[in-house]
Write an enzyme that holds these catalytic residues in place. Structure first.
Site, PDB file in Angstrom:
ATOM      1  N   ASP A  49       8.238  -7.899   2.643  1.00 41.28           N
ATOM      2  CA  ASP A  49       7.457  -6.672   2.501  1.00 41.28           C
ATOM      3  C   ASP A  49       8.368  -5.512   2.117  1.00 41.28           C
ATOM      4  OD1 ASP A  49       4.699  -5.327   3.234  1.00 41.28           O
ATOM      5  OD2 ASP A  49       6.269  -4.026   4.014  1.00 41.28           O
ATOM      6  N   TYR A  54      10.768   2.587   0.006  1.00 41.50           N
ATOM      7  CA  TYR A  54      11.910   2.050   0.759  1.00 41.50           C
ATOM      8  C   TYR A  54      13.201   2.119  -0.052  1.00 41.50           C
ATOM      9  CZ  TYR A  54       8.307  -0.204   3.753  1.00 41.50           C
ATOM     10  OH  TYR A  54       7.225  -0.477   4.563  1.00 41.50           O
ATOM     11  N   LYS A  82       4.389  -1.360  -2.602  1.00 39.46           N
ATOM     12  CA  LYS A  82       3.369  -0.329  -2.381  1.00 39.46           C
ATOM     13  C   LYS A  82       3.656   0.875  -3.279  1.00 39.46           C
ATOM     14  CE  LYS A  82       3.890  -1.671   2.472  1.00 39.46           C
ATOM     15  NZ  LYS A  82       5.323  -1.912   2.649  1.00 39.46           N
ATOM     16  N   HIS A 115       0.174   2.993  -0.329  1.00 39.91           N
ATOM     17  CA  HIS A 115       0.979   3.140   0.888  1.00 39.91           C
ATOM     18  C   HIS A 115       0.287   3.983   1.973  1.00 39.91           C
ATOM     19  CE1 HIS A 115       5.453   2.724   2.132  1.00 39.91           C
ATOM     20  NE2 HIS A 115       4.693   2.772   3.187  1.00 39.91           N
TER      21      HIS A 115
END
Ligand code: A2P
Length: 287
Positions: A49, A54, A82, A115
């Site tokens: 994930d 990130y 996302k 997100h």
């Protein structure tokens, strides 16, 4: 639950298989990210994930490529990403997806999520914004560039608004879910709609692991408090996304298929007071 390992799958509403536990990558970066993801896959994780936010999509792509070189084909690893909040709306989402794929260097993505919902407190046109983002995801799905689509951090009212114009129902909703904060109303809503819930922060950022009740249950079941959390999540029909950069803890997180919590113990955990909550309410966030 007849699963025997993290490689066993749930089926999404479109019948695509999704391994029942995923490896979370939030806060992993650089070579540490590549190494940790490779370790996780070597140990048996088949579900990674990530997210544009990130900042580690390139590392995820690199790790998956290296696993492929070691003999684990791309189609055996399920990867989620996302679209971030500064790219809401149809055009921006399309452009953002293109960048995500350039960083991952993939031909297709397994699952693509919104997100966070645009919320009423920040955007007058929140419904239109979410609808535009969703239209992009639907188009990417129909073009075969992503094999499943969904949302993250959506509460029932965000979902209801989205469904007013959606052609395809989200297949997943990834939310904060752990003992001490489990958003029962959202979970029940999603179950009725056949939307799979994924749990981010399955240990409440570690804070939950120190709770007396969980420590006592860990003694009773001769396991770790982390395993109690993961087992409780799985038995709720929720897909946990534990993150750890430590190999022993990764192994620990995978070993939750040889015991089950009694109904009574499930209930005790359900009733824990609020604890480990991130404070990130989708209706109040300022990012
Ligand atoms: P570490 O990476 O050092 O293992 P959450 O996902 O709820 O935000 O929690 C993440 C935190 O939980 C990380 O700090 C991670 O630390 C820790 N963690 C992950 N797995 C375990 C485990 N099996 N036992 C104890 N702590 C764990």
């Amino acid at each position: 639950m007849e699963w025997e390992s993290v490689k066993d799958s749930w089926a999404l509403a479109n019948q695509k298989k999704i391994p029942c536990m995923g490896y979370g990558t939030w806060l992993l970066s650089g070579e540490e990210a590549v190494d940790s993801i490779k370790k996780a896959v070597r140990l048996g994780f088949r579900h990674i994930d990530t997210a544009a936010f990130y900042g580690n999509e390139e590392e995820v792509g690199k790790a998956v490529q290296q696993c492929q070189d070691e003999g684990i084909p791309r189609n055996q690893i399920f990867v989620t990403s996302k679209v971030w909040n500064d790219n809401r709306g149809y055009e921006n989402t399309m452009a953002s997806f293109k960048k995500t794929m350039e960083r991952l260097k993939f031909q297709y993505l397994d699952l693509f999520l919104i997100h966070w919902p645009a919320s009423e407190n920040r955007f007058e046109n929140w419904k239109e914004l979410n609808a535009g983002t969703w239209r992009a995801l639907e188009e990417l799905y129909e073009a075969g560039k992503v094999e499943a689509i969904g949302v993250s951090n959506f509460k029932p009212h965000h979902m209801e608004a989205l469904l007013e114009t959606a052609n395809i129902k989200p297949m997943v909703n990834q939310i904060e879910f752990h003992p001490g904060f489990w958003q029962k109303e959202t979970v029940e809503y999603c179950k009725r709609q056949e939307i799979l819930i994924e749990a981010w922060s399955p240990f409440g950022r570690g804070a939950v692991l120190e709770q007396e009740l969980l420590k006592n249950l860990a003694k009773k079941y001769d396991c770790s408090t982390a395993q109690i959390c993961l087992r409780w999540e799985l038995q709720h029909g929720v897909l946990p996304l534990p993150k750890s950069s430590n190999e022993d803890r990764m192994k620990n997180n995978m070993q939750v298929f040889d015991f089950s919590l009694t109904e009574e113990d499930m209930k005790q955990i359900d009733e824990m007071p609020i604890c480990g909550f991130s404070g990130e309410d989708p209706d109040q966030i300022e990012f």
